[in-house]
Design an enzyme around this catalytic site. Structure first.
Site, PDB file in Angstrom:
ATOM      1  N   HIS A 181       6.417  -1.312  -8.621  1.00  0.00           N
ATOM      2  CA  HIS A 181       5.170  -0.542  -8.740  1.00  0.00           C
ATOM      3  C   HIS A 181       5.333   0.834  -9.358  1.00  0.00           C
ATOM      4  O   HIS A 181       4.348   1.499  -9.663  1.00  0.00           O
ATOM      5  CB  HIS A 181       4.495  -0.383  -7.371  1.00  0.00           C
TER       6      HIS A 181
HETATM    7  N1  UDP Z   1       4.253  -2.950   1.430  1.00  0.00           N
HETATM    8  C1  UDP Z   1       3.263  -3.762   1.948  1.00  0.00           C
HETATM    9  N2  UDP Z   1       2.766  -4.768   1.151  1.00  0.00           N
HETATM   10  C2  UDP Z   1       3.232  -5.005  -0.114  1.00  0.00           C
HETATM   11  C3  UDP Z   1       4.254  -4.170  -0.622  1.00  0.00           C
HETATM   12  C4  UDP Z   1       4.741  -3.137   0.179  1.00  0.00           C
HETATM   13  O1  UDP Z   1       2.836  -3.590   3.086  1.00  0.00           O
HETATM   14  O2  UDP Z   1       2.722  -5.927  -0.779  1.00  0.00           O
HETATM   15  C5  UDP Z   1       4.768  -1.867   2.276  1.00  0.00           C
HETATM   16  C6  UDP Z   1       6.256  -1.869   2.453  1.00  0.00           C
HETATM   17  O3  UDP Z   1       6.646  -2.719   3.501  1.00  0.00           O
HETATM   18  C7  UDP Z   1       6.555  -0.410   2.725  1.00  0.00           C
HETATM   19  C8  UDP Z   1       5.507   0.328   1.941  1.00  0.00           C
HETATM   20  O4  UDP Z   1       4.487  -0.634   1.631  1.00  0.00           O
HETATM   21  O5  UDP Z   1       6.376  -0.114   4.101  1.00  0.00           O
HETATM   22  C9  UDP Z   1       6.089   0.880   0.682  1.00  0.00           C
HETATM   23  O6  UDP Z   1       5.081   1.377  -0.121  1.00  0.00           O
HETATM   24  P1  UDP Z   1       5.221   1.524  -1.682  1.00  0.00           P
HETATM   25  O7  UDP Z   1       6.284   0.617  -2.170  1.00  0.00           O
HETATM   26  O8  UDP Z   1       3.840   1.367  -2.249  1.00  0.00           O
HETATM   27  O9  UDP Z   1       5.597   3.065  -1.863  1.00  0.00           O
HETATM   28  P2  UDP Z   1       6.967   3.873  -1.812  1.00  0.00           P
HETATM   29  O10 UDP Z   1       7.690   3.508  -0.556  1.00  0.00           O
HETATM   30  O11 UDP Z   1       7.744   3.547  -3.043  1.00  0.00           O
HETATM   31  O12 UDP Z   1       6.536   5.296  -1.792  1.00  0.00           O
END
Ligand code: UDP
Length: 352
Positions: free
Chosen positions: A205
């Site tokens: 993403h």
């Molecule tokens: N997550 C979720 N559904 C999905 C993909 C990710 O619930 O389809 C959760 C994942 O388990 C984690 C969080 O979203 O807890 C991570 O968010 P993201 O990857 O959007 O952001 P980042 O952590 O990179 O800031």
């Protein structure tokens, strides 16, 4: 104590759920929740409020789906109005999104103290919007809650006074411990007919990967070379880029809509390995004892790489394919706190 919590994006709902659940058990704290609207699709927002039982936001600003400047600027203006009306004792912000920065900046200009959960993370890649949001938020904050020793060292190097820093552990570890017993098998899982076959769970993403057609295509090619099925729940940005660029998916890559957190942790717990460019998912791989291949050239969670749980492969399809085929060997145990980060954050704020 009156606390104004600002959230707006998927990982912030998950982080805030741990703190909000504890606040709900206390009579001495009033929490006002503001949802900026940065993420607004039902599977990127509502589902988390429902599943994780986060109280409904007191304010929903509905500001998302626009570029960085417009989003941050409009949020800043709207948040200032909320802060003037609510006069909180603390403004609580999480992570590294535009909503985090807008919240911190609006508050500090009104001389309201800001507390930043997940302070001190650095990728040292200043082209990432998240890196700029983190640095500015940390420097505007009065109380910085760091998840790791590395984060503490980063903050000290930047000259932030010791008295503002607090090593509390990681609220995402709290969440993983609390919710793992509620992990839920997705209803569509059986229709993939994987049987007992091992699968890899992947997420993509980050703007640096999705906004560049060549890099996104290279990642998909690498996943195609994993030698086993790959389940890829799609962030809306990735879905629209795949469609816009008419990228073809390798036959072993099964895409789904983005899933809720409870289904996500089930998929993590049952995967053989995880491939991701997400910060949160890198750690969750470790929390659920799965090796992780990170589709970036650097990470904020460097200790996972040092300990052998995480391999940085960037977007080179050959490196991705071979890392996903590798049998991982020795891993060190790490600590992200004791599962009581949220408790420590609240008790520190109440004492301030
Ligand atoms: N997550 C979720 N559904 C999905 C993909 C990710 O619930 O389809 C959760 C994942 O388990 C984690 C969080 O979203 O807890 C991570 O968010 P993201 O990857 O959007 O952001 P980042 O952590 O990179 O800031």
């Amino acid at each position: 104590m009156k606390l104004l919590t600002i959230i707006g994006a998927r990982p912030q709902f998950i982080k805030a759920s741990t703190v909000s659940r504890l606040i709900a058990t206390r009579d001495d704290i009033q929490e006002i929740i503001v949802h900026t609207g940065q993420h607004y699709d039902s599977n990127m927002s509502n589902i988390f409020f429902d599943e994780l039982e986060i109280p409904q936001p007191d304010y929903n600003l509905g500001i998302g789906g626009v570029g960085h400047a417009a989003m941050t600027g409009r949020q800043l203006e709207a948040l200032e109005k909320v802060m003037l009306a609510e006069k909180p004792d603390w403004v609580l912000v999480y992570g590294d999104t535009n909503s985090t920065l807008a919240g911190a900046l609006a508050a500090v200009k009104l001389h309201l103290p800001v507390a930043h959960v997940e302070a001190g993370l650095r990728s040292f890649n200043r082209r990432m919007p998240e890196e700029i949001n983190r640095i500015l938020t940390d420097h505007a904050s009065e109380r910085l809650f760091a998840p790791t020793e590395t984060a503490m060292v980063n903050l000290k190097h930047e000259g932030i006074p010791n008295g503002r820093l607090e090593l509390v552990g990681d609220v995402m570890f709290d969440a993983a411990l609390f919710y793992r017993k509620h992990a839920r098998r997705p209803v569509w899982f059986d229709s993939l007919q994987l049987g007992k076959e091992a699968y890899i769970l992947a997420t993509i993403h980050r703007a640096e990967n999705t906004d560049n057609q060549k890099l996104l295509a290279a990642i998909l090619t690498g996943l195609g070379d994993a030698g086993k099925p790959v389940i890829l729940p799609l962030h809306p940005r990735t879905r629209s880029q795949i469609k816009r660029c008419a990228l073809s998916l390798p036959s072993n890559v099964h895409i789904t809509e983005a899933v809720g957190y409870l289904e996500m942790i089930w998929l993590e717990m049952n995967a053989e390995m995880i491939a991701t460019d997400s910060g949160g998912v890198q750690k969750e791989a470790y929390f659920h004892a799965k090796p992780c291949v990170t589709l970036r050239n650097e990470t904020e969670w460097v200790e996972l790489v040092d300990a052998g749980w995480n391999t940085l492969v960037g977007t080179d399809p050959v490196k991705i394919g071979s890392a996903l085929r590798r049998k991982n060997v020795e891993h060190k145990i790490l600590y992200y706190g004791d599962g009581r980060a949220a408790e420590k954050i609240i008790s520190r704020l109440v004492k301030s």
